[in-house]
Scaffold this active site. Structure first.
Site, PDB file in Angstrom:
ATOM      1  N   ASP A 127       0.860  -1.357   0.049  1.00  0.00           N
ATOM      2  CA  ASP A 127       0.082   0.113  -0.073  1.00  0.00           C
ATOM      3  C   ASP A 127       0.795   1.183   0.024  1.00  0.00           C
ATOM      4  O   ASP A 127       0.402   2.327  -0.669  1.00  0.00           O
ATOM      5  CB  ASP A 127      -1.076  -0.211   1.291  1.00  0.00           C
ATOM      6  CG  ASP A 127      -2.303  -0.594   1.245  1.00  0.00           C
ATOM      7  OD1 ASP A 127      -2.342  -1.242  -0.134  1.00  0.00           O
ATOM      8  OD2 ASP A 127      -2.902  -0.843   1.863  1.00  0.00           O
ATOM      9  N   HIS A 138      -5.648   8.812   5.775  1.00  0.00           N
ATOM     10  CA  HIS A 138      -5.616   7.361   6.581  1.00  0.00           C
ATOM     11  C   HIS A 138      -4.190   7.549   7.295  1.00  0.00           C
ATOM     12  O   HIS A 138      -3.933   6.710   8.532  1.00  0.00           O
ATOM     13  CB  HIS A 138      -5.639   6.233   5.476  1.00  0.00           C
ATOM     14  CG  HIS A 138      -6.702   5.816   4.861  1.00  0.00           C
ATOM     15  ND1 HIS A 138      -7.858   5.656   5.576  1.00  0.00           N
ATOM     16  CD2 HIS A 138      -6.814   5.744   3.431  1.00  0.00           C
ATOM     17  CE1 HIS A 138      -8.744   5.266   4.852  1.00  0.00           C
ATOM     18  NE2 HIS A 138      -8.226   5.145   3.487  1.00  0.00           N
ATOM     19  N   GLY A 170      -2.656   3.026   4.121  1.00  0.00           N
ATOM     20  CA  GLY A 170      -3.407   3.290   2.914  1.00  0.00           C
ATOM     21  C   GLY A 170      -3.047   4.271   1.976  1.00  0.00           C
ATOM     22  O   GLY A 170      -4.238   5.002   1.601  1.00  0.00           O
ATOM     23  N   ASP A 186     -15.291  10.022   1.213  1.00  0.00           N
ATOM     24  CA  ASP A 186     -14.288   9.095   0.418  1.00  0.00           C
ATOM     25  C   ASP A 186     -15.074   7.797   0.797  1.00  0.00           C
ATOM     26  O   ASP A 186     -15.779   7.733   1.988  1.00  0.00           O
ATOM     27  CB  ASP A 186     -12.991   9.275   1.134  1.00  0.00           C
ATOM     28  CG  ASP A 186     -11.971   8.081   0.268  1.00  0.00           C
ATOM     29  OD1 ASP A 186     -12.214   7.041   0.421  1.00  0.00           O
ATOM     30  OD2 ASP A 186     -11.300   8.872  -0.205  1.00  0.00           O
ATOM     31  N   HIS A 241     -13.831   5.169   1.630  1.00  0.00           N
ATOM     32  CA  HIS A 241     -13.224   4.547   2.990  1.00  0.00           C
ATOM     33  C   HIS A 241     -13.164   5.426   4.020  1.00  0.00           C
ATOM     34  O   HIS A 241     -13.373   6.945   3.817  1.00  0.00           O
ATOM     35  CB  HIS A 241     -11.622   4.183   2.520  1.00  0.00           C
ATOM     36  CG  HIS A 241     -11.441   3.444   1.333  1.00  0.00           C
ATOM     37  ND1 HIS A 241     -11.175   3.935   0.025  1.00  0.00           N
ATOM     38  CD2 HIS A 241     -11.038   2.084   1.293  1.00  0.00           C
ATOM     39  CE1 HIS A 241     -11.022   2.994  -0.477  1.00  0.00           C
ATOM     40  NE2 HIS A 241     -10.817   1.921  -0.112  1.00  0.00           N
ATOM     41  N   ASP A 265     -13.759   7.601  -4.833  1.00  0.00           N
ATOM     42  CA  ASP A 265     -13.918   6.229  -5.213  1.00  0.00           C
ATOM     43  C   ASP A 265     -15.011   5.688  -4.758  1.00  0.00           C
ATOM     44  O   ASP A 265     -15.178   4.125  -4.839  1.00  0.00           O
ATOM     45  CB  ASP A 265     -12.600   5.664  -4.278  1.00  0.00           C
ATOM     46  CG  ASP A 265     -12.416   6.383  -2.895  1.00  0.00           C
ATOM     47  OD1 ASP A 265     -13.356   7.214  -2.434  1.00  0.00           O
ATOM     48  OD2 ASP A 265     -11.464   5.970  -2.297  1.00  0.00           O
ATOM     49  N   TYR A 306      -9.736   5.997  -8.065  1.00  0.00           N
ATOM     50  CA  TYR A 306      -8.828   5.365  -8.972  1.00  0.00           C
ATOM     51  C   TYR A 306      -9.186   4.953 -10.016  1.00  0.00           C
ATOM     52  O   TYR A 306      -8.519   4.228 -11.011  1.00  0.00           O
ATOM     53  CB  TYR A 306      -8.584   3.777  -8.040  1.00  0.00           C
ATOM     54  CG  TYR A 306      -8.172   4.234  -6.666  1.00  0.00           C
ATOM     55  CD1 TYR A 306      -6.745   4.945  -6.391  1.00  0.00           C
ATOM     56  CD2 TYR A 306      -9.197   4.354  -5.623  1.00  0.00           C
ATOM     57  CE1 TYR A 306      -6.669   5.481  -5.102  1.00  0.00           C
ATOM     58  CE2 TYR A 306      -8.650   4.491  -4.330  1.00  0.00           C
ATOM     59  CZ  TYR A 306      -7.485   5.199  -4.020  1.00  0.00           C
ATOM     60  OH  TYR A 306      -7.304   5.702  -2.834  1.00  0.00           O
TER      61      TYR A 306
END
Length: 393
Positions: free
Chosen positions: A89, A131, A139, A167, A169, A257, A301
């Protein structure tokens, strides 16, 4: 307060590169800025494009451990340095300290512009690396630029700062940085941690029980949530808690994302739904804190078909210009994508035809999204003096 808008950008920000096969490829930033420029969003009197300088150690240590900063410095010559560096990552790359410090400097410049009144809104699409923790990378994130800017704003005397994370996440690093600080409200709308990294962000995470209960709000949505359901959930939670908190300034992480084509997650928004989310945040900033709004990038992404369109809409929204979703994408931009040898087929218009209408939440409807809404409202609303069961709250 000035009604001008600051867009933070320098081609040097493309130096945050973790290798050609890494999902967080800086081409997404370059394509975004080229698209925004091609559509005329950067060439007007209202929008100022500003170049950042790297954040210095004094700023970075507002959030990060000095030992971690030294590890980042040493990493290119010491692949076993630890601290979450040198993983799949977070691979080590040349001058990663300088690149990460420049991104943080960009977010700091955005914060300084809004704080000083030089700009009403400011955007740094390279930022939002949410992150990174105090002593480790995580991350794809080396330094937590959002947390550094928030800590700096606290030092300037702000007593109520709202951080809203869009996001897919969970915004775990920012939440962790301020979990015991009642001056910062962190709100994160994300895919359920049962199915996605980082595995945190359950509704019951509501702030430090001794110091800051109610300072964290987490809305965890089921896989497959689309535009209408996402917007239904957002409006059932976010405006209520922000209005109750009455922030003096809003920082928004606008990771895109949650897009239906994103290869790393499982929500189903279109660029139209993402555009609607930016509009909602813009309106809340004007309603609640005289428009003081710092907008950051984050994850995303789909390098060609998602990120450039989503964040061009973000720049358009921040600038107040807006952008007709039916706008055709310049042929020169599409040709550039082809010349670069990127595999994805370039889009032709700024819309995907996504439906962004939605019905407002009530406590009689029962769906997976409604259950997620109710779980968050019941976990968090009482701390704001709100009734979880009353749609008016």
């Amino acid at each position: 307060m000035s009604d001008s808008v600051a867009v933070v950008w320098d081609d040097a920000l493309l130096g945050y590169t973790m290798g050609g096969d890494h999902p967080l490829h800086p081409v997404r930033l370059d394509l975004t800025m080229r698209l925004a420029d091609g559509l005329g969003l950067l060439g007007n009197d209202r929008v100022r494009v500003l170049k950042p300088t790297p954040a210095d150690e004094e700023l970075l240590t507002l959030v990060h451990d000095p030992l971690y900063l030294e590890a980042v410095r040493q990493a290119p010559g010491n692949p076993d340095v630890g601290h979450g560096l040198g993983t799949a990552d977070n691979p080590i790359f040349p001058d990663m300290y300088g690149a990460a410090a420049l991104i943080t400097g960009g977010t700091m410049l955005a914060a300084q512009q809004v704080h000083s009144g030089a700009a009403q809104h400011a955007v740094n699409i390279s930022g939002g690396l949410h992150h990174a923790m105090r002593g480790s990378a995580s991350g794809f994130c080396v330094f937590n630029d959002a947390a550094v800017a928030i800590a700096w704003l606290l030092g300037k005397g702000y007593e109520r700062i709202a951080y809203v994370d869009l996001d897919v996440h969970h915004g775990d690093g920012v939440q962790a940085a301020f979990y015991d600080d009642p001056r910062v409200l962190t709100v994160s709308i994300h895919q359920t941690p049962l199915t996605l990294f980082p595995g945190t962000g359950f509704p019951e995470e509501t702030g430090d029980p001794d110091k800051a209960l109610g300072s964290a709000v987490n809305l965890a949505l089921p896989n497959g949530t689309d535009d209408s359901s996402w917007l239904r959930a957002f409006t059932a939670v976010v405006p209520s808690v922000l209005t109750a908190f009455q922030p003096q300034i809003i920082v928004t992480q606008c990771g895109c994302d949650a897009h239906h084509e994103d290869p790393l997650a499982d929500l189903a928004l279109t660029v139209d739904g993402q555009r609607a989310s930016y509009k909602a945040m813009h309106e809340l900033a004007h309603q609640l804190c005289d428009g003081r709004w710092i907008a950051l990038g984050g994850g995303g992404y789909g390098l060609v078909r998602c990120v450039p369109r989503a964040w061009t809409h973000l720049i358009a929204e921040v600038s107040g210009a807006g952008l007709d979703p039916a706008t055709e994408i310049p042929e020169s931009w599409r040709d550039d994508v082809v010349r670069r040898g990127l595999r994805a087929r370039p889009p032709t218009h700024m819309t995907e035809g996504g439906y962004t209408g939605f019905s407002r939440w009530d406590n009689f409807t029962e769906s997976r999204v409604d259950r997620a809404i109710m779980r968050t409202r019941r976990a968090s609303f009482p701390y704001f003096g709100l009734d979880p069961d009353d749609p008016r709250d």
